[in-house]
Design a protein around this motif. Structure first.
Motif, short mmCIF file in Angstrom:
data_model
loop_
_atom_site.label_atom_id
_atom_site.label_comp_id
_atom_site.label_asym_id
_atom_site.label_seq_id
_atom_site.Cartn_x
_atom_site.Cartn_y
_atom_site.Cartn_z
N SER A 71 0.81 -1.21 0.00
CA SER A 71 0.00 0.00 0.00
C SER A 71 0.84 1.27 0.00
CB SER A 71 -0.95 0.00 1.20
OG SER A 71 -0.25 -0.16 2.40
N ILE A 72 1.89 1.32 0.84
CA ILE A 72 2.74 2.51 0.88
C ILE A 72 3.54 2.66 -0.42
CG2 ILE A 72 4.63 3.66 2.09
CD1 ILE A 72 1.94 3.63 3.56
N PRO A 73 4.22 1.58 -0.92
CA PRO A 73 4.88 1.71 -2.23
C PRO A 73 3.91 2.11 -3.33
CG PRO A 73 5.66 -0.25 -1.10
CD PRO A 73 4.51 0.29 -0.29
N ALA A 74 2.69 1.58 -3.28
CA ALA A 74 1.71 1.93 -4.32
C ALA A 74 1.35 3.40 -4.25
CB ALA A 74 0.46 1.07 -4.16
N GLY A 75 1.18 3.92 -3.04
CA GLY A 75 0.88 5.35 -2.89
C GLY A 75 2.02 6.22 -3.39
N TRP A 76 3.26 5.79 -3.09
CA TRP A 76 4.43 6.54 -3.53
C TRP A 76 4.54 6.52 -5.05
CZ3 TRP A 76 9.02 4.98 -6.02
CH2 TRP A 76 10.03 5.94 -6.06
N LEU A 77 4.34 5.33 -5.65
CA LEU A 77 4.44 5.22 -7.11
C LEU A 77 3.30 5.95 -7.80
CD1 LEU A 77 5.62 1.52 -7.54
CD2 LEU A 77 6.89 3.58 -8.15
N ALA A 78 2.13 5.99 -7.16
CA ALA A 78 1.01 6.73 -7.75
C ALA A 78 1.35 8.21 -7.84
CB ALA A 78 -0.25 6.52 -6.92
N THR A 79 2.07 8.70 -6.83
CA THR A 79 2.49 10.10 -6.84
C THR A 79 3.52 10.33 -7.94
OG1 THR A 79 2.08 10.27 -4.46
CG2 THR A 79 3.49 11.95 -5.46
N LEU A 136 -3.72 -5.74 -6.88
CA LEU A 136 -4.98 -5.07 -6.54
C LEU A 136 -4.75 -3.88 -5.63
CD1 LEU A 136 -7.35 -8.15 -5.93
CD2 LEU A 136 -7.11 -6.76 -8.00
N THR A 137 -3.67 -3.93 -4.83
CA THR A 137 -3.34 -2.81 -3.95
C THR A 137 -3.11 -1.54 -4.76
OG1 THR A 137 -2.32 -4.33 -2.38
CG2 THR A 137 -1.79 -2.01 -2.14
N PHE A 138 -2.35 -1.67 -5.85
CA PHE A 138 -2.12 -0.52 -6.72
C PHE A 138 -3.46 0.04 -7.21
CE2 PHE A 138 2.16 -2.10 -6.81
CZ PHE A 138 2.95 -1.01 -7.11
N LEU A 139 -4.33 -0.86 -7.64
CA LEU A 139 -5.60 -0.43 -8.22
C LEU A 139 -6.48 0.25 -7.17
CD1 LEU A 139 -6.39 -3.55 -10.43
CD2 LEU A 139 -5.03 -1.52 -10.99
N GLU A 140 -6.56 -0.32 -5.96
CA GLU A 140 -7.40 0.26 -4.93
C GLU A 140 -6.84 1.58 -4.42
OE1 GLU A 140 -9.81 -1.59 -2.32
OE2 GLU A 140 -9.42 -3.67 -2.90
N THR A 141 -5.51 1.64 -4.26
CA THR A 141 -4.88 2.86 -3.76
C THR A 141 -5.13 4.02 -4.72
OG1 THR A 141 -3.15 1.57 -2.67
CG2 THR A 141 -2.69 3.90 -3.05
N ILE A 142 -5.21 3.73 -6.00
CA ILE A 142 -5.37 4.77 -7.01
C ILE A 142 -6.83 5.02 -7.34
CG2 ILE A 142 -4.90 5.35 -9.42
CD1 ILE A 142 -2.25 3.76 -9.08
N ALA A 143 -7.58 3.94 -7.58
CA ALA A 143 -8.95 4.09 -8.09
C ALA A 143 -9.90 4.70 -7.06
CB ALA A 143 -9.48 2.73 -8.56
N ASN A 144 -9.78 4.31 -5.80
CA ASN A 144 -10.70 4.83 -4.79
C ASN A 144 -10.63 6.36 -4.66
OD1 ASN A 144 -12.33 2.70 -3.38
ND2 ASN A 144 -10.31 1.76 -3.20
N PRO A 145 -9.45 6.94 -4.44
CA PRO A 145 -9.41 8.41 -4.34
C PRO A 145 -9.68 9.09 -5.69
CG PRO A 145 -7.18 7.52 -4.29
CD PRO A 145 -8.12 6.35 -4.17
N TYR A 146 -9.33 8.41 -6.79
CA TYR A 146 -9.52 9.01 -8.10
C TYR A 146 -10.99 9.27 -8.39
CZ TYR A 146 -8.42 10.00 -13.02
OH TYR A 146 -8.25 10.60 -14.25
N THR A 147 -11.86 8.35 -7.97
CA THR A 147 -13.29 8.55 -8.21
C THR A 147 -13.81 9.79 -7.48
OG1 THR A 147 -13.93 7.13 -6.35
CG2 THR A 147 -13.73 6.09 -8.51
N LYS A 405 -3.42 11.06 -2.08
CA LYS A 405 -2.82 9.80 -2.56
C LYS A 405 -2.06 9.11 -1.44
CE LYS A 405 -2.22 11.29 -7.37
NZ LYS A 405 -1.24 11.63 -8.44
N LYS A 406 -1.32 9.89 -0.67
CA LYS A 406 -0.57 9.32 0.45
C LYS A 406 -1.53 8.81 1.52
CE LYS A 406 2.95 10.52 3.92
NZ LYS A 406 3.82 11.61 4.44
N ALA A 407 -2.56 9.59 1.80
CA ALA A 407 -3.55 9.17 2.80
C ALA A 407 -4.26 7.90 2.34
CB ALA A 407 -4.56 10.29 3.02
N SER A 408 -4.54 7.81 1.04
CA SER A 408 -5.20 6.63 0.50
C SER A 408 -4.37 5.38 0.72
CB SER A 408 -5.46 6.81 -1.00
OG SER A 408 -6.31 7.91 -1.23
#
Length: 473
Positions: A71-79, A136-147, A405-408
């Motif tokens: 989750s944390i790496p996914a949030g960092w990479l999303a940024t 799925l972590t990448f997808l949830e970390t990004i898709a939930n806040p994106y909506t 994104k970080k909070a997500s």
């Protein structure tokens, strides 16, 4: 169509993002389907590998461990990569996990030959579960806040609940597919689940590769959320840490406990239905057979829903309970769709508090073992769980701007609750019975209700729909 309806998917600069929202919603369908299959996998391993309920909960542990680790790496990479890059990477990781089930099934076949232990085969399957969860972590970390940023902020909770409705659709079909491949039998009545378990995951792998290509060539704008707390303004005389905001911190705790409750109820649904149902009338199997005979395509699906247990008492079979899990998912989906409409009219935190309180009541009635009333309450719990995850998410990241994104990432990390507390629920069930195990989710839902009703105090805002944070918060 009114301006209010249009603004649900129109940003402040006039972009209409309906297509983007539909595309993002397909991700919710994907992980709902994957989660739905996971939820009917426990009983398969209990019988095939001789595991207890508590031991089989390692399936959930492996699944949610992937969320915790990434989750944390996914949030960092999303940024760093933006929404599109993070989504494509997540899809490719899911494909890798799906293909891994092919060699895992081969390893499992060696158990009968005495070449490997049952534990090694179990670990092989758990590895695939964990890798898919990582993607799925990448997808949830990004898709939930994106909506929440694909239109007017007032409808953030509505949008995320609409998207999560697709998640509910996936959760309906996941158990059905799982029952076909995990609990199938050959002509001699021998279980074929160990040989066919890989098939749905192989098709998932092919599907997500195609989906990754579609996302790569689609318009996925990188939109920044509103910075209501001035976290992005270095000159503002406020704390710039997301942890200084109680509404976010408490959302992490609430999400941990909600997912714990959801994972426990979903994963032990089959155990409950096969062990805790009141006496089943002898006429039910014949009635189902009659329905199947009159409606051709239902014949094979309805066959084998009931079977006598070791004491000779007619009970629901694993296949029947697995298919019945889809009815729970339908209740979940109805809750999502109706909840999206309710959230357009009523404050999100009040709806969350009410649904949390109703689930405390429902799960406690299951705990009391009140026969068919308790069985109905299991399905009611699905309905009242429906809006919890997305609504907690929307309330937790409210007003955090670019730091959403970080909070997500931390809110997604809280999904680890689904790995830990089901083991406690399983232990209670092993020591007493499955009904008594429902006391664990009851306690979890009590905190969710507390968070919902207390959110205005934590956020210093009246509501998510009409909120303006007070100065200095």
């Amino acid at each position: 169509m009114s301006n209010t309806k249009k603004s649900i998917f129109v940003t402040a600069d006039g972009q209409n993002l309906v297509f983007t929202f539909v595309l993002i919603s397909s991700l919710f369908l994907l992980w709902g389907f994957c989660n739905g299959m996971i939820d009917v996998m426990d009983k398969h391993f209990q019988e095939e590998l001789g595991l207890t309920k508590s031991q089989s909960a390692w399936v959930q542990f492996a699944h949610y461990l992937g969320y915790f680790l990434m989750s944390i790496p996914a949030g960092w990479l999303a940024t760093k990569l933006g929404y599109k890059g993070g989504i494509v990477m997540g899809l490719l990781i899911v494909a890798l996990g799906g293909f891994w089930f092919i060699p895992a099934t081969h390893i499992n076949s060696m158990v009968h030959e005495g070449r490997v232990s049952a534990n090694m085969a179990f670990v092989a399957f758990l590895t695939g579960v964990c890798v898919i969860a990582t993607g799925l972590t990448f997808l949830e970390t990004i898709a939930n806040p994106y909506t929440t940023v694909l239109g007017d902020q007032r409808f953030a909770a509505t949008r995320i609940n609409l998207a999560q409705s697709c998640n509910g659709v996936g959760w309906i079909f996941g158990p059905i597919v799982g029952s076909m491949f995990f609990y199938g039998k050959d002509a001699a009545g021998r279980s074929t689940g160990s040989e066919t378990l890989y098939i749905p995951y192989m098709y998932i792998a092919f599907f997500v590769i195609v989906l990754a290509v579609i996302f790569y060539f689609s318009n996925i704008p990188d939109i920044k959320g509103e910075d209501d707390y001035h976290l992005d303004d270095s000159a503002a005389p406020v704390s710039h840490s997301i942890w200084s905001h109680p509404h976010f911190v408490m959302a992490v705790i609430a999400q941990f406990l909600y997912v714990a409750a959801q994972a426990g109820i979903f994963s032990f649904f089959i155990n409950y239905m096969t062990a805790e149902l009141p006496a089943i009338p002898a006429s039910w199997p014949d009635n189902l057979a009659g329905i199947g005979a009159s409606v051709g395509f239902l014949r094979d699906w309805l066959t084998g829903w009931f079977e006598p247990n070791k004491a000779g008492v007619l009970t629901m079979s694993n296949k029947g309970a697995s298919n019945l899990a889809s009815l729970g998912s339908i209740c979940f989906l109805i809750g999502r769709f109706s909840g999206a409409g309710i959230l357009r009219k009523y404050s999100a935190h009040k709806v969350l508090g009410l649904y949390g309180a109703m689930n405390v009541l429902a799960t406690f009635l299951v705990f009391l073992k009140l026969g068919w009333i308790s069985v109905i309450c299991v399905f009611l719990s699905y309905f009242f769980m429906s809006i919890m995850f997305p609504t907690i998410f929307a309330l937790g990241i409210f007003g955090l701007g670019a730091r959403a994104k970080k909070a997500s990432a931390f809110i997604v990390m809280a999904i680890m609750g689904g790995a830990l507390l089901p083991k406690l629920m399983g232990w209670v069930a092993d020591e007493w019975d499955m009904s008594r195990g429902f006391i664990v989710p009851a306690v979890c839902f009590a905190f969710v209700a507390f968070y919902g009703y207390s959110w205005p105090k934590f956020s210093k805002s009246d509501s998510l729909n009409r909120a303006v944070p007070t100065a200095g918060h």
